[in-house]
Design a protein around this motif. Structure first.
Motif, short mmCIF file in Angstrom:
data_model
loop_
_atom_site.label_atom_id
_atom_site.label_comp_id
_atom_site.label_asym_id
_atom_site.label_seq_id
_atom_site.Cartn_x
_atom_site.Cartn_y
_atom_site.Cartn_z
N PRO A 25 0.79 -1.23 0.00
CA PRO A 25 0.00 0.00 0.00
C PRO A 25 0.82 1.28 0.00
O PRO A 25 0.35 2.31 -0.49
N GLU A 26 2.05 1.25 0.56
CA GLU A 26 2.82 2.50 0.65
C GLU A 26 3.11 3.10 -0.73
O GLU A 26 2.78 4.28 -0.97
N PRO A 27 3.72 2.34 -1.67
CA PRO A 27 3.95 2.95 -2.99
C PRO A 27 2.65 3.25 -3.73
O PRO A 27 2.59 4.22 -4.50
N ALA A 28 1.62 2.43 -3.51
CA ALA A 28 0.34 2.71 -4.17
C ALA A 28 -0.22 4.05 -3.71
O ALA A 28 -0.66 4.87 -4.53
N ALA A 29 -0.20 4.29 -2.41
CA ALA A 29 -0.71 5.55 -1.87
C ALA A 29 0.14 6.73 -2.35
O ALA A 29 -0.39 7.79 -2.69
N ALA A 30 1.47 6.54 -2.39
CA ALA A 30 2.35 7.62 -2.84
C ALA A 30 2.07 7.97 -4.30
O ALA A 30 2.01 9.15 -4.67
N ASP A 31 1.90 6.93 -5.15
CA ASP A 31 1.59 7.18 -6.56
C ASP A 31 0.26 7.92 -6.70
O ASP A 31 0.12 8.83 -7.52
N TYR A 32 -0.71 7.54 -5.91
CA TYR A 32 -2.02 8.16 -5.98
C TYR A 32 -1.96 9.63 -5.58
O TYR A 32 -2.52 10.50 -6.27
N LEU A 33 -1.27 9.91 -4.50
CA LEU A 33 -1.16 11.31 -4.05
C LEU A 33 -0.43 12.15 -5.08
O LEU A 33 -0.76 13.33 -5.28
N ALA A 34 0.56 11.56 -5.75
CA ALA A 34 1.27 12.29 -6.80
C ALA A 34 0.33 12.63 -7.95
O ALA A 34 0.36 13.74 -8.49
N LEU A 35 -0.55 11.68 -8.31
CA LEU A 35 -1.51 11.93 -9.38
C LEU A 35 -2.50 13.02 -8.97
O LEU A 35 -2.90 13.86 -9.80
N LEU A 36 -2.91 13.01 -7.72
CA LEU A 36 -3.79 14.08 -7.24
C LEU A 36 -3.11 15.44 -7.35
O LEU A 36 -3.73 16.43 -7.76
N ASP A 37 -1.83 15.49 -6.99
CA ASP A 37 -1.08 16.75 -7.07
C ASP A 37 -0.99 17.23 -8.52
O ASP A 37 -0.98 18.44 -8.78
N GLU A 38 -0.92 16.27 -9.44
CA GLU A 38 -0.83 16.63 -10.87
C GLU A 38 -2.18 16.98 -11.47
O GLU A 38 -2.28 17.33 -12.64
N LYS A 39 -3.25 16.85 -10.64
CA LYS A 39 -4.62 17.12 -11.10
C LYS A 39 -4.98 16.24 -12.30
O LYS A 39 -5.62 16.69 -13.28
N ALA A 40 -4.54 14.98 -12.24
CA ALA A 40 -4.85 14.03 -13.29
C ALA A 40 -6.33 13.66 -13.25
O ALA A 40 -6.97 13.71 -12.19
N ALA A 41 -6.87 13.29 -14.41
CA ALA A 41 -8.27 12.84 -14.50
C ALA A 41 -8.32 11.35 -14.11
O ALA A 41 -8.38 10.47 -14.95
N ILE A 42 -8.30 11.09 -12.82
CA ILE A 42 -8.16 9.73 -12.31
C ILE A 42 -9.49 8.99 -12.43
O ILE A 42 -10.52 9.49 -11.99
N PRO A 43 -9.49 7.78 -13.00
CA PRO A 43 -10.74 7.01 -13.12
C PRO A 43 -11.22 6.50 -11.77
O PRO A 43 -10.46 6.40 -10.80
N ALA A 44 -12.48 6.10 -11.73
CA ALA A 44 -13.09 5.64 -10.48
C ALA A 44 -12.38 4.43 -9.92
O ALA A 44 -12.16 4.33 -8.70
N TYR A 45 -11.98 3.48 -10.80
CA TYR A 45 -11.37 2.26 -10.27
C TYR A 45 -10.04 2.53 -9.59
O TYR A 45 -9.64 1.77 -8.68
N VAL A 46 -9.36 3.59 -9.97
CA VAL A 46 -8.08 3.93 -9.34
C VAL A 46 -8.34 4.58 -7.98
O VAL A 46 -7.64 4.29 -7.00
N HIS A 47 -9.32 5.48 -7.91
CA HIS A 47 -9.71 6.03 -6.60
C HIS A 47 -10.09 4.89 -5.65
O HIS A 47 -9.72 4.91 -4.47
N ASP A 48 -10.82 3.91 -6.17
CA ASP A 48 -11.24 2.78 -5.35
C ASP A 48 -10.03 1.99 -4.84
O ASP A 48 -9.95 1.65 -3.66
N ALA A 49 -9.09 1.71 -5.74
CA ALA A 49 -7.89 0.98 -5.33
C ALA A 49 -7.10 1.78 -4.30
O ALA A 49 -6.60 1.23 -3.31
#
Length: 383
Positions: free
Chosen positions: A267-291
């Motif tokens: 979970p640590e690298p997964a969470a870090a990758d997700y937060l980086a995408l949020l910072d980039e204001k990426a159009a993140i799909p629902a399944y990625v938010h769920d993961a």
């Protein structure tokens, strides 16, 4: 003749200037109006084409002019107007297959799917081997998601014209919609140029995504799933080395990486990758938010988890699985009233499509926990 020659060479500006001069000299000559309208259509000046159409009688103008006006109307989304011009041409020339195909596609775009199909089937009954009609039929199939039927139409054309680039491309893209990227790639590789480099690259990522999805469902427990997923994560990392971090392809790979990491309990690298995408204001799909929400649950960060699940639910409000994840996040946050309200809503909205016993047990534990406090964390509950 000089004006048309210029247009055929791609010099529309000079051609239209010359035609405008001629029309000023002979304003009542319909042939000049027809030629100018045709060149305007070649130049993709659709609004100007329709302006000229106001003074053109579709019952008297040459067929190529009527088709040009209809196509310009269709390009501008004026589907009813386009259908009227195609219908006028078919009234004069019932055997005009280009007009029959155009009329059917336009009627479908205007919302008349059933009428479009009936009209096209009638034309196909008279000319079953007409390529243009087969392409129009494939288009109607694609509009309603009948991808297998569309492939049948493309195969019909390829049976007579094996090298048809339009049919090969249409078949490859329909195969992608059916989640068969390997078969689509086989077409692209056997016929270079059929798909763009970007389309081929997306198919390669599709293939990797599906492999990851299948690996996450591998039998044999978590150890077997981990053995299946880890090589795919390594391949994602390898491909990311060749992509700019924020390119569309890299984003897709990063989304899949988050999902794969969560599946192997990293979970640590997964969470870090997700937060980086949020910072980039990426159009993140629902399944990625769920993961990501599940990653934060593994990390015992329910606030972050609920925020991710909320983002997922906003994008996919009818996904019962995401709503169940939110239920457990509320539980970890000890927001029992919210959890119970959500659970009641789930049963009402979805008629309990998930395991009713699981939900009942969860709700029962919440009633108990409201008095005694939670005994199990979310990881133990879900495991």
């Amino acid at each position: 003749r000089a004006a048309i020659a210029l247009a055929q060479q791609g010099d529309y500006e000079q051609s239209l200037a010359l035609l405008a001069e001629l029309r000023r000299a002979a304003p009542d000559d319909p042939s000049l109006l027809y030629d100018e309208t045709t060149v305007l259509a070649w130049a993709q000046q659709d609004a100007a084409v329709l302006a000229n159409a106001d003074t053109i009688n579709p019952a008297a103008a040459p067929g190529y002019v009527v088709r040009a006006v209809a196509k310009s109307a269709r390009n501008l989304g004026r589907y009813e107007q386009a259908a009227e011009w195609y219908r006028a041409l078919l009234t004069r020339a019932p055997d005009d297959r280009d007009a029959a195909a155009g009329y059917a596609m336009t009627r479908a775009e205007a919302g008349g799917e059933a009428e479009a199909r009936a009209s096209l089937n009638s034309a196909l009954a008279d000319s079953p081997d007409d390529t243009q009609l087969r392409f129009a039929s494939a288009y109607l199939d694609e509009r309603v998601g009948a991808w297998s039927a569309a492939i049948g139409e493309y195969d019909n054309v390829l049976g007579r014209e094996p090298g048809s680039s339009i049919a090969l491309r249409g078949k490859a893209l329909a195969l992608r919609e059916l989640r068969l990227p390997g078969e689509a790639l086989a077409i692209a590789r056997a016929h270079p140029g059929t798909l763009s480099d970007v389309e081929v690259r997306n198919l390669e990522v599709d293939e990797l995504s599906i492999a990851l999805e299948e690996a996450s469902l591998a039998p044999g427990g978590s150890a077997a799933r981990t053995r299946a997923i880890e090589p795919l994560l390594a391949e994602i990392d390898r491909q990311l080395e060749d992509e700019p971090l924020t390119s569309p392809i890299a984003r897709r790979l990063r989304y899949d990486r988050i999902v794969g990491l969560v599946e192997v309990y990293r979970p640590e690298p997964a969470a870090a990758d997700y937060l980086a995408l949020l910072d980039e204001k990426a159009a993140i799909p629902a399944y990625v938010h769920d993961a990501a929400g599940r990653a934060f649950l593994q990390l015992r960060e329910p606030e972050q988890s609920l925020a991710a699940f909320d983002r997922a639910a906003t994008l996919a409000p009818d996904d019962a699985d995401i709503e169940m994840e939110r239920f457990y996040a509320y539980s970890d946050l000890e927001q029992y009233d919210d959890a119970l309200t959500l659970a009641d809503g789930l049963v009402e909205r979805f008629d309990d499509p998930f395991d009713g016993a699981t939900l009942a047990a969860g709700v029962g534990s919440l009633h108990h926990d409201q008095h005694s406090g939670p005994e199990l964390g979310i990881v133990e509950q879900t495991t």
